[in-house]
Scaffold this active site. Sequence first.
Site, PDB file in Angstrom:
ATOM      1  N   LEU A 465       0.846  -1.203   0.000  1.00 11.03           N
ATOM      2  CA  LEU A 465       0.000   0.000   0.000  1.00 11.03           C
ATOM      3  C   LEU A 465       0.877   1.248   0.000  1.00 11.03           C
ATOM      4  O   LEU A 465       1.899   1.304   0.683  1.00 11.03           O
ATOM      5  CB  LEU A 465      -0.909   0.008   1.222  1.00 11.03           C
ATOM      6  CG  LEU A 465      -1.968  -1.109   1.317  1.00 11.03           C
ATOM      7  CD1 LEU A 465      -2.855  -0.893   2.524  1.00 11.03           C
ATOM      8  CD2 LEU A 465      -2.818  -1.157   0.052  1.00 11.03           C
ATOM      9  N   GLY A 506       2.000  -6.386   7.792  1.00 10.07           N
ATOM     10  CA  GLY A 506       2.014  -4.949   7.603  1.00 10.07           C
ATOM     11  C   GLY A 506       0.987  -4.462   6.583  1.00 10.07           C
ATOM     12  O   GLY A 506      -0.170  -4.847   6.641  1.00 10.07           O
ATOM     13  N   ASP A 507       1.464  -3.647   5.637  1.00 12.05           N
ATOM     14  CA  ASP A 507       0.548  -3.155   4.602  1.00 12.05           C
ATOM     15  C   ASP A 507       0.747  -3.900   3.304  1.00 12.05           C
ATOM     16  O   ASP A 507       0.482  -3.397   2.225  1.00 12.05           O
ATOM     17  CB  ASP A 507       0.733  -1.637   4.425  1.00 12.05           C
ATOM     18  CG  ASP A 507       2.186  -1.257   4.138  1.00 12.05           C
ATOM     19  OD1 ASP A 507       3.054  -2.204   4.260  1.00 12.05           O
ATOM     20  OD2 ASP A 507       2.467  -0.138   3.803  1.00 12.05           O
ATOM     21  N   GLU A 508       1.290  -5.071   3.357  1.00  5.50           N
ATOM     22  CA  GLU A 508       1.528  -5.898   2.164  1.00  5.50           C
ATOM     23  C   GLU A 508       0.411  -6.925   2.014  1.00  5.50           C
ATOM     24  O   GLU A 508      -0.075  -7.494   3.007  1.00  5.50           O
ATOM     25  CB  GLU A 508       2.849  -6.655   2.304  1.00  5.50           C
ATOM     26  CG  GLU A 508       4.061  -5.793   2.028  1.00  5.50           C
ATOM     27  CD  GLU A 508       5.349  -6.574   2.134  1.00  5.50           C
ATOM     28  OE1 GLU A 508       6.338  -6.200   1.538  1.00  5.50           O
ATOM     29  OE2 GLU A 508       5.339  -7.624   2.843  1.00  5.50           O
TER      30      GLU A 508
END
Lengths: 608, 355
Positions: A465, A506-508
């Site tokens: 992201l 995380g944002d993955e």
Amino acid sequence: MNAPTANPVPPLPFRPLAHRLALALALLAVFTASLTGYFLYQDGRQALITTSEYQLTTATRLLGSRLAATLDDAQRDIHLLAGHPDSASALQGDRESRQRAETLFARFIENRRGYFQIRLISAAAGQEIVRVDRNHGLPVIVGGDDRQEKGHYPYVFETLSLPAGGLYLSPAVINHERGAHDAEEKPSAQLAIQINRADGPALGVLVINLDLRGTLNLLTSDLPPDTDIYLTNAEGDFLIHPDAEQAFAFDRGRRVQMQTAFPETRKLLDESYTGSLVFQTDTVHQAHAGDATDHLASFARIDTAPEIWQGTGQHYGVRFFIGLAQAMTGIEEQSRNMAENVAIKSLVSGLIAVLLAVLFSRAITAPLQRIAAAMSHIGKPDATLLPTGRNDEIGMLARRFSAMQQQIGEQLETLEMQRQALDHEAQHDWLTGIANRRNFISFLPQALARTSRRQSGLTLFFIDLDGFKEINDQHGHAAGDAVLVEVARRLLASVRTGDFVARPGGDEFVIVCEDLRTPAEAVHVAEKIMQKVAEPLVVGDTRLTVGASIGIARFPEDGTDADHLTSAADRAMYAAKAQGRGAFCVATDLVADAMPPAQTANNGNKEA
Amino acid sequence: MTFNCRIIVCLILMPLLAGLALPTAAATPVLRVLAWPGYVEPEVIEEFQKRHKVSVEVTVVDNDDTLLEKMRIGAGSGSGNFDLVAANTAEISRYAGAGWLQPIALNDIPARAGQAPRFLDYAGLPGLMQGGRVYGIPFTYAEMGLIYDRKAFVQPPDSIAVLWDERYRKKVLAFNGSSHNFSLAALRLGRPSPFNLAERDWPLAVDQLIALRRNVLVFYTQPEESADLFIRHKAVLMYANYGRQQLKLLTDRHADVGYVIPAEGALAWLDCWAITRGAGNVRLAHAFIDHMLGATASRLLESRQGLSSTKKAISMPAGKERQLHWLMPVENAEERTRLWQRILSGDTRNRVLQP
């Protein structure tokens, strides 16, 4: 691991309770039957013996009484004959009287089978005046020179020494008097009476010679043939004995006495002992045949004729002992038959008992086996029906077991649910509910294998992201989390059902799309993802936007295994990131262009 | 031959049988004795065993046939089952003739010095000597004298003729025995040997015995029976076939009776000790005979058994000793029996003498 099989116990061979119970019951039944049979046999045998003893004792007493009665008869006869006027006249020398007396005596000899001789003997010279003998069973009148002098015989001088009218009975002896016809060498006893003149002095004696064996034979003719008969005198010397050698042994210089041959009879010699005696003995035939057959013997002491004087013992009265013995073979045979009967009945009842024992033990153990079967199927759908309807211990056990079975089932169900929840948690991201990194690592190789088998294609999207860090920083983690949840929902919405969406950390995010065959299709998906992600989203009352940088790796073009494919996707994502926000990069292109982005990807590995 | 030994229960007298069980017993010599009841009393054995440190085994027999059988078996076994045997003169003669006995060394029996002279005159005793050697040592004897009622006889009867005396009719007891009664008749007839009737003597003897039959109360058989009859029927005279044994029975019952050997002499039997051919210890066997002639054995023989020992009579001077006719086989035992049975049965002379 602490394996419970660290001490392996070999399984015990199965020995069904039913068998043992049946065996125990059967043994008990057979034992009881045998014991009952044994006691029945014992009691029966004893009853047989008691009956035989009673019969023998009765027979002995009866025989004694008969013998005593015979002596009474002889007494009556001798009184009658002595009182006859011809007797006295004959002794005084009257010839006609003598002839009449001879005729009279002959009648008696003819009719009284127990008499050997009837004689008149003069007191003065001891000369036989009248003598009638039995010769070959018939009376014979003995006359002339054949008449003998008998004055020196006790039956003459002892009788003459008695008071007038006195009766004398000689001891039983073997008659050695020569010319006595049938009486010669035969067991006999002389019954004698004094005959007196009217004015007192003795004229002589009248003597009846008694045939002991003949008399006894007459009296015992109705006894069973295998009965042994014993007769002894007052001292116990045998006069009649089944073994002729033992009778009148004193006549041959020996003594064979009842009390020695049968020590049990000693108490009969005791004056104070009255009644008869019965005992078992094995000495009956030992002396002469070496035969030790058990016999039942009964002896009785007979005291009779109190007015008779007997020289021996020097007192009035006649005493003798009489005994009967019977081999116990008859009793033994009856006992044997009885034993056989009892044995057969015991056997039959034992067999029935064994059968009942088997049935009974089955009845007890069958429900137990059902319970055992139910236990072995616990928690399984084919659980057998427990015998809970019974109102006994087994029913109680079944009911308790049924309750336990139900409880265990419920607990197993709960456990299964908990296990499934745990399993889900282990495989899914707690925040977004989509697959986590672990799930992805295990999913990818499987998907590759599937694709390889199908000879189709697979595309791996790595999504990072853009601008997420800022949202986190500016609006807090809660807003960040809300963004991640929304992105996950949008990603799921932007791919096909069945495509794999995961959040490694995380944002993955990762997406695996199977069966995407061309690069164009992959690009199309990427564009769709970017578009969806880029749509503004509202968190609380704030409008926020994030972007997505996407690395695309394709199988088999960008890697034939999970590691290579993942690395390729990672590199591509970094390359896309490097191009600026909202870009995607295909790994294939990246390899063809230059190496640096790949390196960058390696250095900036930010796995969760 | 009649033995005036009461027939008592046969005993194996081994009072020291317990002694045999002692550990030292194995080394003790054993003397095996074959004897009649009452001959070897326990006290006698004990004395001998103590004095000679030996063990004595006595086997008791009560009739000649058994004795003969045991001797025969003993002789057949080679070593002999017995060392010593007591038997009457006729049997001793028979055993010696068969070679079952060994001669006796008279010097080894010093106690013979105490015996009456008639028992030392071996040649005068029948059957004891063979080939000039002595095979038996007299031990005990009994003579068949007369027992008389002292009240009825002022003087003791001096002749057997008194048995026939009609004054004592039905008061006389005689013995029921064929052989002895014919011997008695022979003595009455004054024959030199009572055991050997000549052909012409038979009718005379029969006459005598028929006369005797008419004079007696009874012919008795047993000693106890004779004593009972003697007392109950107040008899005055008895021919004592069992000798002093009957005298003892009567005096035990307080009868006032005397005993006499008549002038004609009396029949008598004599039992002797002999040593078997196979005797293990000959010296000891002689010592035993010597012991049996001693005081203890003689005393017990007389007091307990009523038998006479062969010691010198103290009461009777040797000079007045009457002749004893030691029993010998008779000329014809069967004939004596046959005739006697007829006499006893009350037959007349003619009947008795019928063939």
